[in-house]
Design a protein around this motif. Structure first.
Motif, PDB file in Angstrom:
ATOM      1  N   GLN A  74       0.795  -1.094  -0.078  1.00  0.00           N
ATOM      2  CA  GLN A  74      -0.081  -0.115   0.254  1.00  0.00           C
ATOM      3  C   GLN A  74       0.712   1.347   0.022  1.00  0.00           C
ATOM      4  N   LYS A  75       1.833   1.384   0.823  1.00  0.00           N
ATOM      5  CA  LYS A  75       2.680   2.552   1.056  1.00  0.00           C
ATOM      6  C   LYS A  75       3.635   2.712  -0.353  1.00  0.00           C
ATOM      7  N   LEU A  76       4.168   1.765  -0.711  1.00  0.00           N
ATOM      8  CA  LEU A  76       4.747   1.728  -2.065  1.00  0.00           C
ATOM      9  C   LEU A  76       4.050   2.464  -3.150  1.00  0.00           C
ATOM     10  N   LYS A  77       2.783   1.965  -3.217  1.00  0.00           N
ATOM     11  CA  LYS A  77       1.965   2.329  -4.348  1.00  0.00           C
ATOM     12  C   LYS A  77       1.629   3.954  -4.053  1.00  0.00           C
ATOM     13  N   LEU A  78       1.261   4.202  -3.023  1.00  0.00           N
ATOM     14  CA  LEU A  78       0.943   5.451  -2.585  1.00  0.00           C
ATOM     15  C   LEU A  78       2.283   6.465  -2.931  1.00  0.00           C
ATOM     16  N   THR A  79       3.409   5.917  -2.358  1.00  0.00           N
ATOM     17  CA  THR A  79       4.639   6.881  -2.394  1.00  0.00           C
ATOM     18  C   THR A  79       4.998   7.132  -4.090  1.00  0.00           C
ATOM     19  N   TYR A  80       4.809   5.867  -4.770  1.00  0.00           N
ATOM     20  CA  TYR A  80       5.159   5.995  -6.264  1.00  0.00           C
ATOM     21  C   TYR A  80       4.124   6.652  -7.153  1.00  0.00           C
ATOM     22  N   LYS A  81       2.866   6.838  -6.657  1.00  0.00           N
ATOM     23  CA  LYS A  81       1.776   7.612  -7.198  1.00  0.00           C
ATOM     24  C   LYS A  81       2.178   9.080  -7.065  1.00  0.00           C
ATOM     25  N   THR A  82       2.440   9.326  -5.891  1.00  0.00           N
ATOM     26  CA  THR A  82       2.683  10.822  -5.401  1.00  0.00           C
ATOM     27  C   THR A  82       4.075  11.515  -5.997  1.00  0.00           C
ATOM     28  N   SER A  83       5.139  10.622  -5.978  1.00  0.00           N
ATOM     29  CA  SER A  83       6.192  11.101  -6.515  1.00  0.00           C
ATOM     30  C   SER A  83       6.180  11.132  -8.052  1.00  0.00           C
ATOM     31  N   THR A  84       5.475  10.265  -8.613  1.00  0.00           N
ATOM     32  CA  THR A  84       5.392  10.224 -10.236  1.00  0.00           C
ATOM     33  C   THR A  84       4.829  11.290 -10.488  1.00  0.00           C
ATOM     34  N   SER A  85       3.759  11.895  -9.829  1.00  0.00           N
ATOM     35  CA  SER A  85       2.947  13.042 -10.464  1.00  0.00           C
ATOM     36  C   SER A  85       3.624  14.301 -10.386  1.00  0.00           C
ATOM     37  N   LYS A  86       4.748  14.381  -9.412  1.00  0.00           N
ATOM     38  CA  LYS A  86       5.564  15.467  -9.367  1.00  0.00           C
ATOM     39  C   LYS A  86       6.453  15.429 -10.504  1.00  0.00           C
ATOM     40  N   ILE A  87       7.022  14.264 -10.513  1.00  0.00           N
ATOM     41  CA  ILE A  87       8.256  14.115 -11.630  1.00  0.00           C
ATOM     42  C   ILE A  87       7.733  14.044 -12.927  1.00  0.00           C
ATOM     43  N   VAL A  88       6.569  13.945 -13.219  1.00  0.00           N
ATOM     44  CA  VAL A  88       6.029  13.850 -14.745  1.00  0.00           C
ATOM     45  C   VAL A  88       6.082  15.326 -15.127  1.00  0.00           C
ATOM     46  N   SER A  89       5.356  16.259 -14.306  1.00  0.00           N
ATOM     47  CA  SER A  89       5.437  17.563 -14.608  1.00  0.00           C
ATOM     48  C   SER A  89       6.976  18.247 -14.811  1.00  0.00           C
ATOM     49  N   SER A  90       7.811  17.659 -13.805  1.00  0.00           N
ATOM     50  CA  SER A  90       9.229  18.425 -13.943  1.00  0.00           C
ATOM     51  C   SER A  90       9.879  17.956 -15.212  1.00  0.00           C
ATOM     52  N   PHE A  91       9.536  16.402 -15.407  1.00  0.00           N
ATOM     53  CA  PHE A  91      10.316  15.793 -16.685  1.00  0.00           C
ATOM     54  C   PHE A  91       9.790  16.515 -18.040  1.00  0.00           C
ATOM     55  N   ARG A  92       8.471  16.902 -18.037  1.00  0.00           N
ATOM     56  CA  ARG A  92       8.168  17.480 -19.270  1.00  0.00           C
ATOM     57  C   ARG A  92       8.728  18.905 -19.535  1.00  0.00           C
ATOM     58  N   ALA A  93       8.939  19.615 -18.153  1.00  0.00           N
ATOM     59  CA  ALA A  93       9.416  20.899 -18.325  1.00  0.00           C
ATOM     60  C   ALA A  93      10.928  21.049 -18.702  1.00  0.00           C
ATOM     61  N   SER A  94      11.629  19.935 -18.251  1.00  0.00           N
ATOM     62  CA  SER A  94      12.785  19.608 -18.666  1.00  0.00           C
ATOM     63  C   SER A  94      13.232  19.305 -20.137  1.00  0.00           C
ATOM     64  N   THR A  95      12.074  18.490 -20.479  1.00  0.00           N
ATOM     65  CA  THR A  95      12.215  17.868 -21.909  1.00  0.00           C
ATOM     66  C   THR A  95      12.071  19.078 -22.761  1.00  0.00           C
ATOM     67  N   SER A  96      11.041  20.038 -22.632  1.00  0.00           N
ATOM     68  CA  SER A  96      10.862  21.172 -23.389  1.00  0.00           C
ATOM     69  C   SER A  96      11.785  22.323 -23.516  1.00  0.00           C
ATOM     70  N   ALA A  97      12.637  22.140 -22.366  1.00  0.00           N
ATOM     71  CA  ALA A  97      13.426  23.229 -22.281  1.00  0.00           C
ATOM     72  C   ALA A  97      14.749  23.227 -23.210  1.00  0.00           C
ATOM     73  N   SER A  98      14.797  21.890 -23.844  1.00  0.00           N
ATOM     74  CA  SER A  98      16.021  21.672 -24.908  1.00  0.00           C
ATOM     75  C   SER A  98      15.126  21.218 -26.054  1.00  0.00           C
ATOM     76  N   GLN A  99      15.148  21.906 -27.242  1.00  0.00           N
ATOM     77  CA  GLN A  99      14.658  21.393 -28.369  1.00  0.00           C
ATOM     78  C   GLN A  99      15.201  21.774 -29.847  1.00  0.00           C
TER      79      GLN A  99
END
Length: 480
Positions: A107-132
Motif C-alpha cells: 500500500q505505501k509503495l503504491k502511494l509513494t510511487y503515485k505521489t512522486s510520479t505525479s511530481k516528476i512527470v511535470s518536472s520531466f516535461r518541463a526539462s524536456t521542453s527546455a531543450s529542443q
C-alpha cells in the motif's frame, strides 16, 4: 529483437559506409533452373519477412524509448527522496513497514510511487521542453558523420557525409552556402581552420583535402534577423518545435567547389579524421592504416608519421593552444602525443574494453574519451593512471563534444539518444527524441557553439545516420 545484435549490425553498417569506394553494383540475376514464377514468389516472401522484421525493429525502438523514460523517472524519484526531508521520512516509514507487514508495504509503495510520479512527470516535461530542435539542416543524401562549428565570423557549421560531400551551412536559416565535391569517397570528418576561411576534410579515398571555405551570408538573411532575434527569448514552453527555412524555398544556390587547394597524401587506408594543429600551419590525420600523419598545410609535405596503435584509428583531435594531439583506436586505447617534447613523448591510456571512438580536450588539462563499451571517461593529463570519472551509459558512444564555457558534455549514442553530463559525471539531462524532433537513427557526432550562452538560439548541433543535422536550443541554468 536482441538489442546487442541490433547495435552490432548498425556498427558493421557504419564501418562499411566509411570505405573508400562504393561497391553498390547493380543486381544481376544468376542463370539457373529456378522458374521465373518461383523466383518471383520467393522475392515476395522475402519482402514480407523484411517488412515484419522492420516492424519488430520499430516496436523494439519504441519499447526502449519507454524504458528510457521510466529509468529517468526512477532516477529522479531516488534523487527527490534523498534531497527532501519528507521524502526521507517516507522512505524510513516504508522501511519500517517492511518489517511489520507485507500488505502495508504494498500500500505505501503504491502511494509513494503515485505521489512522486505525479511530481516528476511535470518536472520531466518541463526539462524536456527546455531543450529542443530549432534548426534542421537538410540536403545530404546519406549519413552525416561529423558536424563542426567555425571559430571565426561569420558563424557557420560544416558537415561531412557519406554522400562524398562536405557542406557549409548558415546557422541562422539552415541554408546550404557551399558544397565541396572534391572527394571520391565518403567524407568522414571536416574541421575549420582556427583563423582563416579554410577547411580540411578527411575521406575514404585515402586523402585529406584543404579547400577554400570563404562564404558570404545570403541576401535574404537581413530580412530574417528580426525573426532570429525574436527567437532569443525561447523558453521551451511556448515553442515546441521551430521548423527550418528550407534552402529550396529561399532560392539561394550554394557555391560548388570541385578542387582542393592542397591535397594531403600518404595513407594506405581510409582517412577517418583530420584536424588543425595550433596556429593552423600543420594538419594531423588519422587513418585505418593504423598511423597518424603530420603534414605541412601550405605545401602538403608529409612531416612525420606516428605509429604505435595495433588496430585502425577512429579519430584525432588537436589541442587548441598547445602542441598536444590525441588519437583513438579500435585497439581499445587512445594515445596522447606531446609535440612539445623533442623526443615526442607518448602516453597510452588503457581504460576501455572496446573500440575508443573519440577523445577530446576539455578545460585545458583534461581529456574526455568515449567508447563502444558504453562508457565515457574523464582523465587528468597530470595523472593518467586512472580516470577521474567514469560515466556508464546504455549504448555505444560516438564523437562527443565539450562546451568551451560551461564544461558540459554532449554524448551521442548508437541508440539515437544524446545525453548531457558535466565533467564531474553528473547527468544534466537527455535531449528529446520522438516523432517530431530528434534523430531516428544512430547519432554520429555533436558540436557545441563556441559562444555558448543561455540566450543563444542555437548552441548545440548534432548529426546522424538518418541524414539529418539538427541545431538545438539548450536552455541552461546559470551557475550558482
Amino acid at each position: 529483437m536482441d538489442g546487442t545484435t541490433k547495435f552490432k549490425s548498425k556498427r558493421a553498417a557504419k564501418q562499411r559506409r566509411h570505405t573508400s569506394s562504393e561497391t553498390r553494383a547493380s543486381d544481376v540475376e544468376a542463370e539457373g533452373l529456378l522458374p521465373h514464377a518461383r523466383r518471383s514468389r520467393l522475392y515476395n516472401l522475402f519482402g514480407q519477412i523484411e517488412r515484419e522484421f522492420e516492424q519488430l525493429y520499430a516496436d523494439n525502438l519504441a519499447m526502449q524509448e519507454k524504458l528510457e523514460i521510466l529509468n529517468d523517472r526512477l532516477e529522479q524519484v531516488t534523487g527527490t527522496e534523498k534531497d527532501a526531508d519528507d521524502g526521507m521520512d517516507g522512505a524510513q516509514s516504508i522501511k519500517q513497514s517492511v518489517k511489520k507487514s507485507g500488505s502495508q508495504i504494498s500500500q505505501k509503495l503504491k502511494l509513494t510511487y503515485k505521489t512522486s510520479t505525479s511530481k516528476i512527470v511535470s518536472s520531466f516535461r518541463a526539462s524536456t521542453s527546455a531543450s529542443q530542435v530549432v534548426r534542421d539542416f537538410r540536403g545530404h543524401r546519406d549519413g552525416v558523420w561529423e558536424v563542426t562549428v567555425s571559430r571565426t565570423e561569420p558563424r557557420v557549421i560544416a558537415t561531412a557525409s557519406a554522400d562524398h560531400t562536405a557542406c557549409i551551412w548558415w546557422i541562422q536559416t539552415g541554408t546550404c552556402l557551399l558544397q565541396y565535391l572534391g572527394h571520391s569517397g565518403s567524407v568522414n570528418s571536416v574541421r575549420f581552420h582556427p583563423t582563416l576561411d579554410v577547411a580540411v576534410s578527411a575521406s575514404g579515398d585515402q586523402t585529406c583535402h584543404i579547400w577554400k571555405a570563404n562564404i558570404s551570408a545570403p541576401q535574404h538573411v537581413e530580412n530574417l534577423k528580426a525573426l532570429s532575434s525574436g527567437e532569443d527569448d525561447l523558453d521551451g514552453s511556448e515553442k515546441e518545435y521551430v521548423e527550418t527555412v528550407d534552402s529550396s524555398d529561399d532560392r539561394h544556390e550554394p557555391t560548388f567547389i570541385h578542387q582542393a587547394m592542397v591535397e594531403l597524401q600518404g595513407h594506405s587506408g581510409v582517412v577517418i579524421a583530420a584536424d588543425w594543429m595550433p596556429g593552423g600551419s600543420q594538419v594531423i590525420s588519422a587513418s585505418w592504416d593504423r598511423t597518424a600523419n603530420l603534414y605541412d598545410a601550405e605545401t602538403g609535405e608529409l612531416i612525420t608519421t606516428l605509429t604505435g596503435h595495433d588496430q585502425e584509428l577512429t579519430n584525432v583531435c588537436a589541442h587548441t593552444s598547445q602542441k598536444l594531439v590525441v588519437t583513438t583506436s579500435k585497439d581499445t586505447t587512445f594515445r596522447l602525443w606531446d609535440f612539445r617534447d623533442p623526443s615526442m613523448k607518448v602516453n597510452v591510456f588503457q581504460g576501455h574494453t572496446q573500440h575508443v571512438t573519440s577523445a577530446v580536450f576539455a578545460g585545458g588539462d583534461k581529456v574526455i574519451s568515449g567508447s563502444d563499451d558504453r562508457t565515457v571517461k574523464v582523465w587528468d593529463l597530470k595523472n593518467m593512471r586512472s580516470p577521474l570519472t567514469t560515466i556508464r551509459t546504455d549504448s555505444a558512444v560516438n564523437r562527443l563534444s565539450v562546451s568551451p564555457h560551461q564544461n558540459l558534455m554532449a554524448i551521442p549514442h548508437d541508440n539515437r539518444h544524446i545525453r548531457l553530463y558535466d565533467l564531474n559525471g553528473v547527468r544534466i539531462g537527455r535531449l528529446p527524441n520522438n516523432k517530431r524532433q530528434g534523430h531516428s537513427r544512430m547519432v554520429c557526432a555533436t558540436a557545441w557553439a563556441e559562444d555558448l550562452s543561455e540566450t543563444s538560439v542555437v548552441n548545440l548541433f548534432s548529426c546522424g545516420f538518418d541524414r539529418h543535422v539538427f541545431g538545438w536550443h539548450i536552455n541552461l541554468l546559470p551557475k550558482e
